[in-house]
Motif scaffolding. Sequence first.
Motif, mmCIF file in Angstrom:
data_model
loop_
_atom_site.group_PDB
_atom_site.id
_atom_site.type_symbol
_atom_site.label_atom_id
_atom_site.label_comp_id
_atom_site.label_asym_id
_atom_site.label_seq_id
_atom_site.Cartn_x
_atom_site.Cartn_y
_atom_site.Cartn_z
ATOM 1 N N VAL A 11 14.457 108.986 -41.725
ATOM 2 C CA VAL A 11 14.968 107.656 -41.382
ATOM 3 C C VAL A 11 13.827 106.667 -41.532
ATOM 4 C CG1 VAL A 11 16.090 106.227 -39.646
ATOM 5 C CG2 VAL A 11 16.559 108.697 -39.712
ATOM 6 N N GLY A 19 17.148 101.429 -36.570
ATOM 7 C CA GLY A 19 16.498 102.639 -37.069
ATOM 8 C C GLY A 19 16.166 103.608 -35.957
ATOM 9 N N VAL A 95 18.147 108.274 -44.738
ATOM 10 C CA VAL A 95 18.703 107.015 -44.244
ATOM 11 C C VAL A 95 17.734 105.894 -44.599
ATOM 12 C CG1 VAL A 95 19.563 105.727 -42.266
ATOM 13 C CG2 VAL A 95 19.834 108.218 -42.334
ATOM 14 N N ASN A 97 16.937 102.635 -43.940
ATOM 15 C CA ASN A 97 17.200 101.596 -42.954
ATOM 16 C C ASN A 97 16.172 100.467 -42.994
ATOM 17 O OD1 ASN A 97 18.147 100.483 -40.177
ATOM 18 N ND2 ASN A 97 15.988 101.009 -39.849
ATOM 19 N N ILE A 145 21.504 101.360 -45.220
ATOM 20 C CA ILE A 145 21.912 100.361 -44.239
ATOM 21 C C ILE A 145 21.967 98.998 -44.922
ATOM 22 C CG2 ILE A 145 21.485 99.323 -41.998
ATOM 23 C CD1 ILE A 145 22.223 102.346 -42.005
ATOM 24 N N SER A 228 24.565 103.567 -35.069
ATOM 25 C CA SER A 228 24.079 104.944 -35.162
ATOM 26 C C SER A 228 25.230 105.944 -35.133
ATOM 27 C CB SER A 228 23.080 105.246 -34.052
ATOM 28 O OG SER A 228 23.678 105.151 -32.770
ATOM 29 N N VAL A 231 26.621 106.136 -38.688
ATOM 30 C CA VAL A 231 25.683 106.886 -39.532
ATOM 31 C C VAL A 231 25.762 108.376 -39.223
ATOM 32 C CG1 VAL A 231 23.243 107.251 -40.066
ATOM 33 C CG2 VAL A 231 24.137 104.922 -39.830
#
Length: 255
Positions: A11, A19, A95, A97, A145, A228, A231
């Motif tokens: 992430v 995040g 991810v 972000n 994101i 979150s 995700v």
Amino acid sequence: MRALEGKVALVTGASRGIGRAIAERLGRDGAVVAVAYAREDAAANQVVKAIREDGGRAFAIRAPLGAHGDAVALWAAFDEGVREFAPDGGVDIIVNNAGIGSSSDLASISETEFDTVFAVNVRAPFFIVQQGLERLRDGGRVINISSGLSRIAMPEKMAYGSTKGALDTFTLNLAKELGPRGITVNSVAPGIIDTDVNADWLRGDDEALAWAASVSALGRVGRTDDISGVVAFLATDDARWVTGRTVDATGGSAL
């Protein structure tokens, strides 16, 4: 067994805000989490500590984004940190972000600012995926994101909104590219979220808070766990048949 047990997640921009919430949620769901961050050592270490105290596994990697070679440096740091948890060095969930959350308007933005916003918000995710492909396991997940501003006009943040539109197009094409490997690729587009990024105008100003809440069909400002959770779903096997999509997570903003 937790939904992401045995998985490894990276992430970016994970030391604060959305995040951090994503990193902590993936950790609770069983994934080993690489907490990537740009500058705030103490904040990133706090996220790692929180994940571990919650029974998860995590490690921090300092990886500033926005310069040529940043993706290579990020993965080098990942390779070093992940050995303790996954000797094969693989990753299951990426991810993207990290990003610059705003930009000047059309009249005042400089070429330097424009280049910087695109470098962090578009170029970095692109090359993070490119450089991570040899590590990304079949059946994996890429989650970008994005922002509600990829569909809602806000001219005062035109450059920022444009980066998120580009990110959604990247998502669409990457889903087609990686589909044969069983890898899904999706964007998540938040609306106004109560984070430290928005604190200077949102918190402590009743009028601003009321306006921000009124934008959403649900009548409130978003929380980091609102994002979150989306995700986390996309990272699981339950989302195996969803790919190439931008999931609107704005609370029905500007419907």
